[in-house]
Design a protein around this motif. Structure first.
Motif, PDB file in Angstrom:
ATOM      1  N   GLY A 104      18.320 -22.837  -2.702  1.00  0.00           N
ATOM      2  CA  GLY A 104      18.272 -24.603  -3.591  1.00  0.00           C
ATOM      3  C   GLY A 104      19.375 -25.338  -3.257  1.00  0.00           C
ATOM      4  N   VAL A 105      19.031 -26.147  -3.099  1.00  0.00           N
ATOM      5  CA  VAL A 105      21.239 -26.856  -4.294  1.00  0.00           C
ATOM      6  C   VAL A 105      20.372 -28.030  -4.681  1.00  0.00           C
ATOM      7  N   VAL A 106      22.143 -28.254  -5.294  1.00  0.00           N
ATOM      8  CA  VAL A 106      21.862 -29.985  -5.998  1.00  0.00           C
ATOM      9  C   VAL A 106      23.111 -30.085  -7.029  1.00  0.00           C
ATOM     10  N   ILE A 107      23.215 -31.588  -6.391  1.00  0.00           N
ATOM     11  CA  ILE A 107      25.124 -31.324  -5.872  1.00  0.00           C
ATOM     12  C   ILE A 107      24.783 -32.738  -7.180  1.00  0.00           C
ATOM     13  N   ARG A 108      25.298 -32.585  -8.259  1.00  0.00           N
ATOM     14  CA  ARG A 108      25.963 -33.807  -9.353  1.00  0.00           C
ATOM     15  C   ARG A 108      25.553 -34.681  -8.620  1.00  0.00           C
ATOM     16  N   GLY A 109      25.007 -35.915  -9.736  1.00  0.00           N
ATOM     17  CA  GLY A 109      25.758 -37.243  -8.807  1.00  0.00           C
ATOM     18  C   GLY A 109      25.529 -38.108 -10.676  1.00  0.00           C
ATOM     19  N   GLY A 110      25.648 -39.639 -10.743  1.00  0.00           N
ATOM     20  CA  GLY A 110      25.398 -40.136 -11.689  1.00  0.00           C
ATOM     21  C   GLY A 110      24.125 -40.067 -12.743  1.00  0.00           C
ATOM     22  N   THR A 111      23.908 -39.428 -12.786  1.00  0.00           N
ATOM     23  CA  THR A 111      22.551 -39.105 -14.205  1.00  0.00           C
ATOM     24  C   THR A 111      22.791 -38.162 -14.296  1.00  0.00           C
ATOM     25  N   PRO A 112      22.519 -37.837 -15.247  1.00  0.00           N
ATOM     26  CA  PRO A 112      21.300 -36.450 -16.224  1.00  0.00           C
ATOM     27  C   PRO A 112      20.828 -35.895 -15.410  1.00  0.00           C
ATOM     28  N   HIS A 113      20.049 -36.449 -14.344  1.00  0.00           N
ATOM     29  CA  HIS A 113      19.139 -35.212 -13.187  1.00  0.00           C
ATOM     30  C   HIS A 113      19.677 -33.897 -12.731  1.00  0.00           C
ATOM     31  N   PHE A 114      20.738 -34.149 -12.693  1.00  0.00           N
ATOM     32  CA  PHE A 114      21.568 -32.741 -12.087  1.00  0.00           C
ATOM     33  C   PHE A 114      21.260 -31.502 -13.286  1.00  0.00           C
ATOM     34  N   GLU A 115      21.599 -31.970 -14.460  1.00  0.00           N
ATOM     35  CA  GLU A 115      21.947 -30.474 -15.659  1.00  0.00           C
ATOM     36  C   GLU A 115      20.068 -30.574 -15.586  1.00  0.00           C
ATOM     37  N   TYR A 116      19.610 -31.727 -15.594  1.00  0.00           N
ATOM     38  CA  TYR A 116      18.248 -30.923 -15.578  1.00  0.00           C
ATOM     39  C   TYR A 116      17.225 -30.548 -15.461  1.00  0.00           C
ATOM     40  N   VAL A 117      17.440 -30.930 -13.605  1.00  0.00           N
ATOM     41  CA  VAL A 117      16.497 -30.031 -12.465  1.00  0.00           C
ATOM     42  C   VAL A 117      17.586 -28.538 -12.656  1.00  0.00           C
ATOM     43  N   CYS A 118      19.275 -28.517 -13.416  1.00  0.00           N
ATOM     44  CA  CYS A 118      19.764 -27.118 -12.889  1.00  0.00           C
ATOM     45  C   CYS A 118      18.989 -26.066 -13.455  1.00  0.00           C
ATOM     46  N   ALA A 119      18.796 -26.682 -14.611  1.00  0.00           N
ATOM     47  CA  ALA A 119      18.854 -25.123 -16.344  1.00  0.00           C
ATOM     48  C   ALA A 119      17.249 -25.534 -15.902  1.00  0.00           C
ATOM     49  N   ALA A 120      16.311 -26.587 -14.982  1.00  0.00           N
ATOM     50  CA  ALA A 120      14.560 -25.835 -15.359  1.00  0.00           C
ATOM     51  C   ALA A 120      14.561 -25.044 -14.222  1.00  0.00           C
ATOM     52  N   ALA A 121      15.098 -24.931 -13.170  1.00  0.00           N
ATOM     53  CA  ALA A 121      15.518 -24.311 -11.899  1.00  0.00           C
ATOM     54  C   ALA A 121      15.897 -23.329 -12.460  1.00  0.00           C
ATOM     55  N   THR A 122      17.082 -23.334 -13.104  1.00  0.00           N
ATOM     56  CA  THR A 122      17.667 -21.635 -13.569  1.00  0.00           C
ATOM     57  C   THR A 122      16.468 -21.053 -14.238  1.00  0.00           C
ATOM     58  N   ASP A 123      15.856 -21.539 -15.690  1.00  0.00           N
ATOM     59  CA  ASP A 123      15.553 -21.149 -16.184  1.00  0.00           C
ATOM     60  C   ASP A 123      13.966 -20.689 -15.798  1.00  0.00           C
ATOM     61  N   GLY A 124      13.822 -20.933 -14.885  1.00  0.00           N
ATOM     62  CA  GLY A 124      12.428 -20.981 -14.754  1.00  0.00           C
ATOM     63  C   GLY A 124      11.708 -19.455 -13.380  1.00  0.00           C
ATOM     64  N   LEU A 125      13.301 -19.825 -12.660  1.00  0.00           N
ATOM     65  CA  LEU A 125      13.629 -18.258 -12.169  1.00  0.00           C
ATOM     66  C   LEU A 125      14.037 -17.118 -12.631  1.00  0.00           C
ATOM     67  N   SER A 126      14.454 -17.043 -14.196  1.00  0.00           N
ATOM     68  CA  SER A 126      15.040 -15.749 -14.638  1.00  0.00           C
ATOM     69  C   SER A 126      13.708 -15.632 -15.296  1.00  0.00           C
ATOM     70  N   ARG A 127      12.581 -16.478 -15.795  1.00  0.00           N
ATOM     71  CA  ARG A 127      11.606 -16.386 -16.290  1.00  0.00           C
ATOM     72  C   ARG A 127      10.351 -15.204 -14.869  1.00  0.00           C
TER      73      ARG A 127
END
Length: 166
Positions: A79-102
């Motif tokens: 997947g790819v998440v590209i930083r934008g001007g809102t916190p959406h980037f941090e939420y999606v990156c953290a959720a995907a990373t944590d979820g895949l680790s789990r």
């Protein structure tokens, strides 16, 4: 560049390994490169028929990887998440990373981590394994998942051959 110092190990030949690739749909050019790299890595391992599934986006990678981990020996998540001007980037990156680790830990199945988290599109294109890219993170994610699956299979074989008390 983050690829400096990366290992140069060969992907073990393991044609019987059941591997799945889940690839997000956003940023089509980047995703096409990542998927091509992962498929090349899987082919180098002698695997002819990997399961390939598309996810709507990177946020959905963990739930699809979880379903695939139930009947595959390795899963490659792209997947790819590209930083934008809102916190959406941090939420999606953290959720995907944590979820895949789990998923990896819950199932004991290696998950090749091919989730690009980039500040801009150029960084993503540089890592996508395209002709002008300087890295191929799709291939690297497949190599990591398949190498880890090979190690886990070897550990299981060692345990099966071990004598009681050893």
């Amino acid at each position: 560049m983050s690829g400096h110092g990366s290992p140069t190990t060969e992907i073990p030949h393991q044609p019987g390994t059941r591997v799945a690739i889940v690839a997000a749909s956003w940023h089509e050019q980047v995703m096409d490169g990542l998927l091509a790299g992962a498929l090349r890595g899987v082919a180098e391992a002698g695997i002819e028929q990997p399961t390939v599934v598309r996810a709507p986006g990177s946020f959905e990678l963990p739930v699809i990887a979880d379903a695939l981990a139930r009947d595959h020996d390795a899963v490659v998540a792209l997947g790819v998440v590209i930083r934008g001007g809102t916190p959406h980037f941090e939420y999606v990156c953290a959720a995907a990373t944590d979820g895949l680790s789990r998923v990896a830990l819950d199932h004991g199945v290696p998950i090749g981590f091919g989730l690009l988290t980039c500040d801009d599109e150029k960084q993503a294109l540089d890592r996508a394994g395209l002709p002008d890219s300087i890295e191929d993170k799709g291939y690297e994610a497949a190599a990591a998942a398949l190498t880890t699956a090979h190690v886990i299979a070897g550990l299981a074989a060692d345990r099966a051959g071990a004598t009681p008390g050893s």
